[in-house]
Design a protein around this motif. Structure first.
Motif, PDB file in Angstrom:
ATOM      1  N   ILE A 139      -1.573 -24.475  -5.425  1.00  0.00           N
ATOM      2  CA  ILE A 139      -2.488 -23.773  -6.317  1.00  0.00           C
ATOM      3  C   ILE A 139      -3.920 -24.039  -5.867  1.00  0.00           C
ATOM      4  O   ILE A 139      -4.290 -25.190  -5.624  1.00  0.00           O
ATOM      5  N   VAL A 140      -4.724 -22.963  -5.762  1.00  0.00           N
ATOM      6  CA  VAL A 140      -6.116 -23.066  -5.337  1.00  0.00           C
ATOM      7  C   VAL A 140      -6.980 -22.254  -6.296  1.00  0.00           C
ATOM      8  O   VAL A 140      -6.606 -21.150  -6.707  1.00  0.00           O
ATOM      9  N   CYS A 141      -8.152 -22.783  -6.630  1.00  0.00           N
ATOM     10  CA  CYS A 141      -9.085 -22.104  -7.532  1.00  0.00           C
ATOM     11  C   CYS A 141     -10.234 -21.475  -6.739  1.00  0.00           C
ATOM     12  O   CYS A 141     -10.751 -22.089  -5.799  1.00  0.00           O
ATOM     13  N   ASP A 142     -10.634 -20.264  -7.148  1.00  0.00           N
ATOM     14  CA  ASP A 142     -11.799 -19.619  -6.527  1.00  0.00           C
ATOM     15  C   ASP A 142     -13.047 -19.726  -7.397  1.00  0.00           C
ATOM     16  O   ASP A 142     -14.071 -19.133  -7.099  1.00  0.00           O
ATOM     17  N   GLY A 143     -12.964 -20.459  -8.483  1.00  0.00           N
ATOM     18  CA  GLY A 143     -14.077 -20.608  -9.409  1.00  0.00           C
ATOM     19  C   GLY A 143     -13.903 -19.800 -10.683  1.00  0.00           C
ATOM     20  O   GLY A 143     -14.564 -20.052 -11.684  1.00  0.00           O
ATOM     21  N   ALA A 144     -12.990 -18.821 -10.652  1.00  0.00           N
ATOM     22  CA  ALA A 144     -12.742 -17.987 -11.828  1.00  0.00           C
ATOM     23  C   ALA A 144     -11.251 -17.833 -12.131  1.00  0.00           C
ATOM     24  O   ALA A 144     -10.878 -17.601 -13.277  1.00  0.00           O
ATOM     25  N   LYS A 145     -10.415 -17.938 -11.096  1.00  0.00           N
ATOM     26  CA  LYS A 145      -8.970 -17.735 -11.226  1.00  0.00           C
ATOM     27  C   LYS A 145      -8.248 -18.778 -10.383  1.00  0.00           C
ATOM     28  O   LYS A 145      -8.848 -19.417  -9.528  1.00  0.00           O
ATOM     29  N   TRP A 146      -6.951 -18.892 -10.634  1.00  0.00           N
ATOM     30  CA  TRP A 146      -6.075 -19.734  -9.826  1.00  0.00           C
ATOM     31  C   TRP A 146      -5.194 -18.831  -8.976  1.00  0.00           C
ATOM     32  O   TRP A 146      -4.650 -17.838  -9.471  1.00  0.00           O
ATOM     33  N   TYR A 147      -5.035 -19.164  -7.695  1.00  0.00           N
ATOM     34  CA  TYR A 147      -4.128 -18.451  -6.803  1.00  0.00           C
ATOM     35  C   TYR A 147      -3.018 -19.410  -6.404  1.00  0.00           C
ATOM     36  O   TYR A 147      -3.268 -20.580  -6.144  1.00  0.00           O
ATOM     37  N   PHE A 148      -1.784 -18.912  -6.378  1.00  0.00           N
ATOM     38  CA  PHE A 148      -0.655 -19.781  -6.058  1.00  0.00           C
ATOM     39  C   PHE A 148       0.300 -19.112  -5.091  1.00  0.00           C
ATOM     40  O   PHE A 148       0.359 -17.888  -4.986  1.00  0.00           O
ATOM     41  N   TYR A 149       1.021 -19.945  -4.376  1.00  0.00           N
ATOM     42  CA  TYR A 149       2.147 -19.512  -3.566  1.00  0.00           C
ATOM     43  C   TYR A 149       3.081 -20.707  -3.443  1.00  0.00           C
ATOM     44  O   TYR A 149       2.688 -21.845  -3.653  1.00  0.00           O
ATOM     45  N   GLY A 150       4.336 -20.411  -3.146  1.00  0.00           N
ATOM     46  CA  GLY A 150       5.298 -21.496  -3.035  1.00  0.00           C
ATOM     47  C   GLY A 150       6.651 -20.971  -2.647  1.00  0.00           C
ATOM     48  O   GLY A 150       6.790 -19.813  -2.257  1.00  0.00           O
ATOM     49  N   ASN A 151       7.653 -21.819  -2.782  1.00  0.00           N
ATOM     50  CA  ASN A 151       9.003 -21.437  -2.417  1.00  0.00           C
ATOM     51  C   ASN A 151      10.005 -22.122  -3.335  1.00  0.00           C
ATOM     52  O   ASN A 151       9.815 -23.268  -3.733  1.00  0.00           O
ATOM     53  N   ALA A 152      11.056 -21.380  -3.668  1.00  0.00           N
ATOM     54  CA  ALA A 152      12.175 -21.908  -4.450  1.00  0.00           C
ATOM     55  C   ALA A 152      13.460 -21.542  -3.723  1.00  0.00           C
ATOM     56  O   ALA A 152      13.555 -20.482  -3.100  1.00  0.00           O
ATOM     57  N   ALA A 153      14.452 -22.400  -3.812  1.00  0.00           N
ATOM     58  CA  ALA A 153      15.711 -22.183  -3.107  1.00  0.00           C
ATOM     59  C   ALA A 153      16.599 -21.153  -3.798  1.00  0.00           C
ATOM     60  O   ALA A 153      17.392 -20.486  -3.142  1.00  0.00           O
ATOM     61  N   LYS A 154      16.474 -21.013  -5.118  1.00  0.00           N
ATOM     62  CA  LYS A 154      17.415 -20.156  -5.865  1.00  0.00           C
ATOM     63  C   LYS A 154      16.692 -19.137  -6.733  1.00  0.00           C
ATOM     64  O   LYS A 154      15.565 -19.347  -7.178  1.00  0.00           O
ATOM     65  N   ASP A 155      17.396 -18.045  -7.033  1.00  0.00           N
ATOM     66  CA  ASP A 155      16.938 -17.070  -8.023  1.00  0.00           C
ATOM     67  C   ASP A 155      16.704 -17.759  -9.353  1.00  0.00           C
ATOM     68  O   ASP A 155      17.533 -18.568  -9.787  1.00  0.00           O
ATOM     69  N   GLY A 156      15.625 -17.437 -10.007  1.00  0.00           N
ATOM     70  CA  GLY A 156      15.378 -17.914 -11.350  1.00  0.00           C
ATOM     71  C   GLY A 156      14.971 -19.364 -11.457  1.00  0.00           C
ATOM     72  O   GLY A 156      14.750 -19.864 -12.556  1.00  0.00           O
ATOM     73  N   ALA A 157      14.820 -20.079 -10.333  1.00  0.00           N
ATOM     74  CA  ALA A 157      14.403 -21.477 -10.392  1.00  0.00           C
ATOM     75  C   ALA A 157      12.970 -21.600 -10.890  1.00  0.00           C
ATOM     76  O   ALA A 157      12.610 -22.568 -11.544  1.00  0.00           O
ATOM     77  N   VAL A 158      12.156 -20.583 -10.583  1.00  0.00           N
ATOM     78  CA  VAL A 158      10.765 -20.542 -11.063  1.00  0.00           C
ATOM     79  C   VAL A 158      10.594 -19.244 -11.825  1.00  0.00           C
ATOM     80  O   VAL A 158      10.995 -18.178 -11.360  1.00  0.00           O
ATOM     81  N   THR A 159      10.015 -19.350 -13.004  1.00  0.00           N
ATOM     82  CA  THR A 159       9.693 -18.169 -13.799  1.00  0.00           C
ATOM     83  C   THR A 159       8.224 -18.244 -14.203  1.00  0.00           C
ATOM     84  O   THR A 159       7.562 -19.253 -13.982  1.00  0.00           O
ATOM     85  N   THR A 160       7.746 -17.156 -14.796  1.00  0.00           N
ATOM     86  CA  THR A 160       6.357 -17.112 -15.260  1.00  0.00           C
ATOM     87  C   THR A 160       6.318 -16.605 -16.698  1.00  0.00           C
ATOM     88  O   THR A 160       7.253 -15.967 -17.167  1.00  0.00           O
ATOM     89  N   SER A 161       5.229 -16.875 -17.356  1.00  0.00           N
ATOM     90  CA  SER A 161       5.021 -16.308 -18.697  1.00  0.00           C
ATOM     91  C   SER A 161       3.534 -16.121 -18.912  1.00  0.00           C
ATOM     92  O   SER A 161       2.714 -16.610 -18.161  1.00  0.00           O
TER      93      SER A 161
END
Length: 146
Positions: free
Chosen positions: A124-146
Motif C-alpha cells: 500500500i502506497v499513499c499519494d497524499g490524498a488516496k491509497w494505492y494497493f496491489y498484491g497477490n492471493a493464492a485462492k479465489d475469495g481469499a481477499v475481498t473488499t468493502s
C-alpha cells in the motif's frame, strides 16, 4: 528512529527492512511505520489494521499473511473509499478474479479472509490524498473488499 537501523547496517552490504509481527488490532503511524513489513497472524481472532487518517505522499506498507488459513478475518481499513488497486489471484479459474476497486470508485477496506494462505500479501502506497494497493492471493475469495 530510522537512523537506528541504518547505522546498525552501515558497512554490512545492505539495509535491513523493519518487520513487525501483528497478532491483533493496530493503527498504523504515518511516518514511524512507513516502510515496514507487517506479518499478520489471526490465531487470536479477527482484527483490524487502521491506516493513518493524515495522508502524506510516500507513506508505504507491506502486509503479509503469516498464518495459513487465518483463524479470523484481518481487515485493512482506510476509513473511507480511498483505496484504489487490485489483488491478483494465482489460481487458474475464471471467477472472482482480481478483487479491488473499480475505475474511479475506491474501496474502504481490504479483507484477508479465512481462506488466505501464508504468503498472500498487499503493498500500500499513499499519494497524499488516496491509497494505492496491489498484491497477490493464492485462492479465489481469499481477499475481498468493502
Amino acid at each position: 528512529m530510522k537512523t537506528g537501523y541504518l547505522n546498525r547496517n552501515s558497512g554490512n552490504g545492505g539495509m535491513l527492512i523493519p518487520v513487525e509481527h501483528l497478532i491483533g488490532a493496530k493503527t498504523l503511524k504515518a511516518v514511524e511505520d512507513s516502510g515496514k513489513v507487517f506479518t499478520l497472524d489471526a490465531a487470536g481472532g479477527a482484527y483490524s489494521i487502521t491506516l493513518p487518517t493524515v495522508l502524506e505522499a510516500g507513506i508505504n506498507y507491506k502486509l503479509i499473511v503469516d498464518e495459513n488459513t487465518p483463524t479470523g478475518a484481518i481487515t485493512i481499513a482506510a476509513g473511507s473509499a480511498i483505496l484504489f488497486g487490485k489483488i491478483a489471484e494465482s489460481e487458474v479459474d475464471t471467477s472472482d478474479d482480481n478483487p479491488g476497486s473499480s475505475g474511479a470508485t475506491g474501496v474502504s477496506n481490504l479483507i484477508f479472509g479465512t481462506s488466505a494462505e501464508q504468503g498472500d500479501y498487499v503493498e500500500i502506497v499513499c499519494d497524499g490524498a488516496k491509497w494505492y494497493f496491489y498484491g497477490n492471493a493464492a485462492k479465489d475469495g481469499a481477499v475481498t473488499t468493502s
